[in-house]
Design a protein around this motif. Structure first.
Motif, mmCIF file in Angstrom:
data_model
loop_
_atom_site.group_PDB
_atom_site.id
_atom_site.type_symbol
_atom_site.label_atom_id
_atom_site.label_comp_id
_atom_site.label_asym_id
_atom_site.label_seq_id
_atom_site.Cartn_x
_atom_site.Cartn_y
_atom_site.Cartn_z
ATOM 1 N N ARG A 55 0.835 -1.196 0.000
ATOM 2 C CA ARG A 55 0.000 0.000 0.000
ATOM 3 C C ARG A 55 0.871 1.247 0.000
ATOM 4 O O ARG A 55 2.086 1.182 0.172
ATOM 5 C CB ARG A 55 -0.928 -0.002 1.222
ATOM 6 N N GLY A 56 0.207 2.376 -0.187
ATOM 7 C CA GLY A 56 0.905 3.651 -0.192
ATOM 8 C C GLY A 56 1.268 4.088 -1.594
ATOM 9 O O GLY A 56 1.909 3.346 -2.336
ATOM 10 N N GLN A 57 0.859 5.312 -1.965
ATOM 11 C CA GLN A 57 1.135 5.808 -3.304
ATOM 12 C C GLN A 57 2.602 6.176 -3.492
ATOM 13 O O GLN A 57 3.179 5.917 -4.544
ATOM 14 C CB GLN A 57 0.246 7.025 -3.591
ATOM 15 N N ASN A 97 5.002 4.736 -2.141
ATOM 16 C CA ASN A 97 5.760 3.497 -2.166
ATOM 17 C C ASN A 97 5.800 2.848 -3.547
ATOM 18 O O ASN A 97 6.636 1.974 -3.782
ATOM 19 C CB ASN A 97 5.179 2.510 -1.147
ATOM 20 N N SER A 101 1.821 -3.661 9.637
ATOM 21 C CA SER A 101 2.519 -2.392 9.444
ATOM 22 C C SER A 101 3.607 -2.262 10.502
ATOM 23 O O SER A 101 3.649 -2.994 11.480
ATOM 24 C CB SER A 101 1.543 -1.220 9.530
ATOM 25 N N TYR A 125 5.862 1.632 5.268
ATOM 26 C CA TYR A 125 4.511 1.186 5.616
ATOM 27 C C TYR A 125 4.286 1.379 7.113
ATOM 28 O O TYR A 125 4.182 0.411 7.867
ATOM 29 C CB TYR A 125 4.313 -0.287 5.229
ATOM 30 N N ASP A 164 -4.630 6.333 9.693
ATOM 31 C CA ASP A 164 -3.757 5.813 8.641
ATOM 32 C C ASP A 164 -3.849 6.772 7.458
ATOM 33 O O ASP A 164 -4.921 6.937 6.869
ATOM 34 C CB ASP A 164 -4.201 4.408 8.237
ATOM 35 N N LEU A 184 -2.105 6.626 4.540
ATOM 36 C CA LEU A 184 -1.753 6.103 3.218
ATOM 37 C C LEU A 184 -3.009 5.833 2.395
ATOM 38 O O LEU A 184 -4.046 5.424 2.919
ATOM 39 C CB LEU A 184 -0.940 4.811 3.354
ATOM 40 N N ASP A 185 -2.904 6.060 1.088
ATOM 41 C CA ASP A 185 -3.969 5.735 0.123
ATOM 42 C C ASP A 185 -5.289 6.427 0.447
ATOM 43 O O ASP A 185 -6.355 5.813 0.417
ATOM 44 C CB ASP A 185 -4.176 4.219 0.042
ATOM 45 N N ASP A 231 -1.232 9.804 -0.776
ATOM 46 C CA ASP A 231 -0.925 9.709 0.650
ATOM 47 C C ASP A 231 -1.100 11.043 1.363
ATOM 48 O O ASP A 231 -1.360 11.070 2.573
ATOM 49 C CB ASP A 231 0.509 9.218 0.851
#
Length: 438
Positions: free
Chosen positions: A171-173, A175, A221, A228, A328, A330-331, A370
């Motif tokens: 996950r995570g843009q 990343n 995580s 992450y 959270d 991320l994303d 993110d």
């Protein structure tokens, strides 16, 4: 090669001794026993989740063990850093077998399904080699969850990384780019074109990134992670400022007890739930630009009360005692409106759905990113034809375009609409819309 005595092999490498906790030592160096302890502490900062496959776990532990011997031989850090990149592929293979539970479903060019028993990843390679698609036919497709499929060509690292993303394991843009870079570095290690030498800092970073990737593949995580990270704690925060904007105070809500407004001039006060832990040296750098109607802070920030006086804020908090929570970042999904020559700041989907009719005109972009600024810059580059891709995952920045269209199209799928929060912005907030060049 010069032959060194056993005593010489036990002598500490001076290059490692000069790698101090605060940086490279100039005229300074650690004692060998201190350097040995410090480098082992560095390698031991991140551990693997209990669910990680045994093969991947053993390979990672081997790297951590060997890392400590860099005190005696500086070149070991290069070996550890290089091999850590190779273990990424092993982790993906082990997770692939674990994820599919012993049976992998492939679909051929005519749509027929082939259920392949897989005890080890080598079984996947054996199937692909023995059943190559006819020349000119499309490659095998891999069955994913909920009926989705993906192209699966040769089962090598590119396929595995794509699979991990499609399966929702990574996950995570931001990343996306880091993962691509690690794959390219792995290919460079597997097919070297020259000599390279790493130090303990570079090797430790690669080792820690490897631990984060492995843990994330198995659904864990990493607290304090770079790639992450685990959800971040948000505190209840009080922000107050003089109406002329000359002074500002930001504190955690516990400091609000028995506070009253100054007698000399009026103040405005709001209570937020935000990332703000100054005692740990960790706070949202954009908190001073808070705006309740747009996403202006680095991390999601919610308005709990206000605006009002400091006295009223103290009374509200004494009654409600709102607690901190975890977030959270991320994303996240952001919606950005482009109307005429104005590009608006990102907003949350539920706030976009609640926008009044006179604020719905124009083209809306639903973007996954993110941080809100990543989403805004992505849309800005699309609008100004600066290179970002208008559909799907962008290879030029850290964002993915999910949808483009009028308001009702961009907000389709928003499960619940909530009333817009009170219209509050600090004196240091950015404009909610900016003019774009033609």
């Amino acid at each position: 090669m010069s032959i060194r005595s056993f005593e010489g092999l036990q002598r500490a490498d001076e290059r490692t001794l000069r790698c101090l906790p605060g940086g490279l030592g100039v005229g300074l160096q650690l004692r060998p026993e201190d350097a040995a302890e410090y480098q082992q502490e560095v390698a031991g900062r991140f551990t693997l989740d209990d669910r990680v496959a045994e093969g991947t776990r053993n390979s990672y532990e081997h790297l951590r063990t060997v890392f400590a011997y860099g005190v005696l031989c500086y070149e070991i850090y290069t070996l550890v850093g290089d091999h850590a990149l190779l273990v990424i592929e092993q982790a993906l293979r082990d997770r692939f077998v674990d994820f599919h539970g012993g049976t992998v479903t492939f679909i051929d060019h005519i749509g027929a399904e082939h259920h392949v028993a897989v005890a080890r990843y080598v079984d996947v390679h054996s199937f692909l080699r023995a059943n190559r698609p006819p020349r000119g036919r499309q490659c095998w497709r891999l069955r994913l969850a909920r009926g989705a499929t993906m192209a699966f060509r040769d089962g090598m690292l590119h396929d595995l990384r794509t699979w991990a993303r499609k399966a929702g394991l990574l996950r995570g843009q931001r990343n996306h780019g880091i993962e691509r870079a690690l794959v390219e570095l792995r290919n460079f290690v597997a097919h070297p074109t020259g000599y390279q030498l790493y130090g303990p800092v570079e090797a430790a970073r690669t080792l820690h990134d490897l631990a984060e990737i492995i843990n994330q593949l198995w659904g864990a995580s990493t607290p304090g992670g770079r790639l992450y990270p685990a959800p971040t704690r948000r505190e209840v925060v009080v922000m107050a400022w003089s109406t002329d904007g000359s002074e500002r105070i930001t504190v955690t809500a516990e400091a609000l007890a028995d506070s009253v407004d100054p007698d000399d001039r009026p103040w405005q006060c709001i209570i937020l739930r935000a990332v703000f832990r100054p005692d740990e040296g960790y706070a949202d750098p954009a908190l001073r630009s808070y705006d309740s109607r747009v996403e202006a802070t680095l991390y999601p920030t919610d308005l709990l009360w206000g605006p009002g006086t400091i006295t009223d804020a103290a009374a509200w908090y004494a009654q409600h005692k709102t607690q901190s929570d975890m977030i959270d970042h991320l994303d996240q999904t952001f919606l950005i409106r482009h109307h005429d020559d104005l590009l608006c700041q990102p907003v949350r989907p539920q706030h976009a759905a609640a926008a009044p009719c006179d604020a719905q005109a124009g083209t809306w972009y639903a973007v996954k990113a993110d941080h809100p600024n990543d989403a805004y810059q992505h849309v800005r580059n699309i609008v100004t034809a600066a290179g970002c891709q208008p559909h799907g995952q962008c290879n030029n920045c850290h964002a993915e375009t999910l949808n483009v269209g009028p308001h009702h199209t961009a907000t389709a799928g928003t499960l619940a609409t909530v009333p817009l929060p009170p219209d509050v912005a600090t004196p240091w907030a950015q404009p909610r819309a900016r003019e774009m060049p033609a």
